[in-house]
Design an enzyme around this catalytic site. Structure first.
Site, PDB file in Angstrom:
ATOM      1  N   GLU A 216       1.330  -8.018 -19.818  1.00  0.00           N
ATOM      2  CA  GLU A 216       2.121  -7.342 -18.787  1.00  0.00           C
ATOM      3  C   GLU A 216       1.726  -7.892 -17.422  1.00  0.00           C
ATOM      4  OE1 GLU A 216       2.206  -2.795 -16.904  1.00  0.00           O
ATOM      5  OE2 GLU A 216       1.383  -3.142 -18.905  1.00  0.00           O
ATOM      6  N   GLU A 221       4.152  -2.130  -8.320  1.00  0.00           N
ATOM      7  CA  GLU A 221       4.005  -0.706  -8.606  1.00  0.00           C
ATOM      8  C   GLU A 221       3.764  -0.068  -7.255  1.00  0.00           C
ATOM      9  OE1 GLU A 221       2.667   0.786 -12.526  1.00  0.00           O
ATOM     10  OE2 GLU A 221       1.161  -0.792 -12.247  1.00  0.00           O
TER      11      GLU A 221
END
Length: 407
Positions: A216, A221
């Site tokens: 990932e 974020e």
């Protein structure tokens, strides 16, 4: 115009003894993206998005009974994955707006809440980028390339996360004899936290309660108060179904995290600050290899911003192996080199919005990671005070370094 795919479009997929595709057509919202080159400029692509399989209705063939219950798979319909595939039908989604997903050209807005039947419903939509065929995911090979997008994070308060990241999902979503739906219906999700994805793993019944592990790359974020990016390497390639203790050792769930606030730049990102979250932001991620080729070893991850015609450099150093050296798990699992191998094989863009009922997102924006108070991330507080919480991503593009943005 949205892309509509009925069962007829999947005639080449084996359907014998397989989980059937229902009669309700899938209506993918278009999300125009751009492929860029230093010579040719940026060329638009007719791509689209699909909601995760768990947003779809999967029911007993010839009946209205769901194949899942509040605690997981219905054991009477899904005692094993073969029987489950024979008993169950997956239906398409015709109205993505009812799941908090709205599209317009090259922009997509994800909403956390929606009023349904007089009640506020929490949605947390997560969508994946499909290739132009609408049948497979768009897998981006980003070594010695850059990935750029515009984002409006102004409606994301403390405790929220409007995320854009890459997952090493299979391009087909694990399409197989037991999973003819595949990427068309949002199957095959995995990430470096190796979480149990629920009733379905790679589109098949998750009767063992396995976790879905894969590499990932968190590009973004963030909310309006704090932002991070973080690579998460794994020892495996592609989706790996883990069980028991191994789910905590295959991938680096924490990753090597770059958080400007945590690094001391407390006046860098936020409302009215250097990177002003009250306004749209262009985010550029560059994946630089040691020999500046698409087959080289990943040596550095760079982040820069463009806002109101000005390039804003990263708040501190770029991410290198030396920067990540204090993260023992990251290094033990292969570090930037292993992450680069996944970027070279190809990874799928994921867009999501979510809150954090367990940790209230403190790891992102509080407790030294950001300026938010200890109770601002409470989902109940967010719902009561910020019912219009949303994030908009637009102008998603990728290609040669320095080809995706201009000033």
């Amino acid at each position: 115009m949205a892309q509509t795919l009925a069962a007829a479009s999947l005639v080449l997929v084996p359907l014998v003894t397989a989980q059937q595709i229902g009669s309700i057509a899938e209506n993918h919202p278009e999300l125009k993206t751009y492929r860029c080159g230093s010579q040719a400029g940026c060329v638009a692509q007719s791509t689209s998005v699909v909601l995760d399989i768990n947003a779809h209705w999967i029911h007993q063939m010839g009946a209205q009974t769901s194949c899942t219950t509040s605690s997981g798979l219905d054991p009477s319909l899904c005692p094993d994955k073969v029987t489950c595939s024979q008993n169950c039908v997956v239906e398409g989604i015709t109205d993505y707006s009812s799941f908090g997903v709205q599209n317009s050209g090259d922009a997509i807005t994800l909403r956390q809440y929606q009023v349904q039947n007089g009640q506020i419903k929490t949605l947390r939509p997560r969508v994946y980028l499909l290739a132009e065929d609408g049948i497979n995911y768009s897998k981006l090979q980003l070594l010695n390339q850059e990935f750029t997008f515009d984002v409006d994070a102004s409606k994301l308060p403390c405790g929220m996360n409007g995320a854009l990241y890459l997952s090493e999902m299979d391009a087909s979503g694990g399409r197989s004899a037991l999973n003819p739906a595949g990427a068309t219906y949002g199957t095959g999700y995995c990430d470096a936290q190796c979480f149990n994805p629920g009733p379905w793993i790679n589109g098949e019944a998750n009767t063992l309660g396995a976790g879905a592990c894969c590499q990932e790359m968190d590009l973004w974020e963030a909310n309006s108060r704090s932002t991070i990016f973080s690579p998460h390497p794994c020892t495996t390639a592609g989706l790996y179904a883990c069980t028991g203790a191994e789910c905590y050792s295959i991938c680096d769930g924490y990753g090597c995290t770059y958080n400007p606030y945590e690094l001391g730049a407390k006046d860098y990102y936020g409302y009215g600050l250097t990177v002003d979250t009250a306004k749209p932001i262009t985010v550029v991620m560059q994946f630089v290899t040691a020999d500046n080729t698409a087959t080289g070893t990943l040596a550095e991850i760079r982040r820069l911003y463009v806002q109101e015609g000005m390039v804003i450099g990263n708040s501190a150093v770029a991410m290198t192996e030396a920067f990540c050296s204090s993260s023992r798990t990251f290094e033990a699992l292969g570090g930037l080199q292993r992450m680069g191998e996944a970027l070279g094989r190809g990874m799928v863009p994921v867009f999501s919005i979510w809150d954090d009922p367990s940790l209230w997102m403190h790891w992102l924006d509080s407790d030294g990671a950001g300026p938010c108070g200890s109770t601002e991330g409470d989902p109940a507080f967010i719902q009561a005070n910020y019912p219009n919480t949303a994030v908009t991503f637009s102008k998603v593009r990728w290609g040669d370094i320095d080809s995706t943005y201009s000033v």
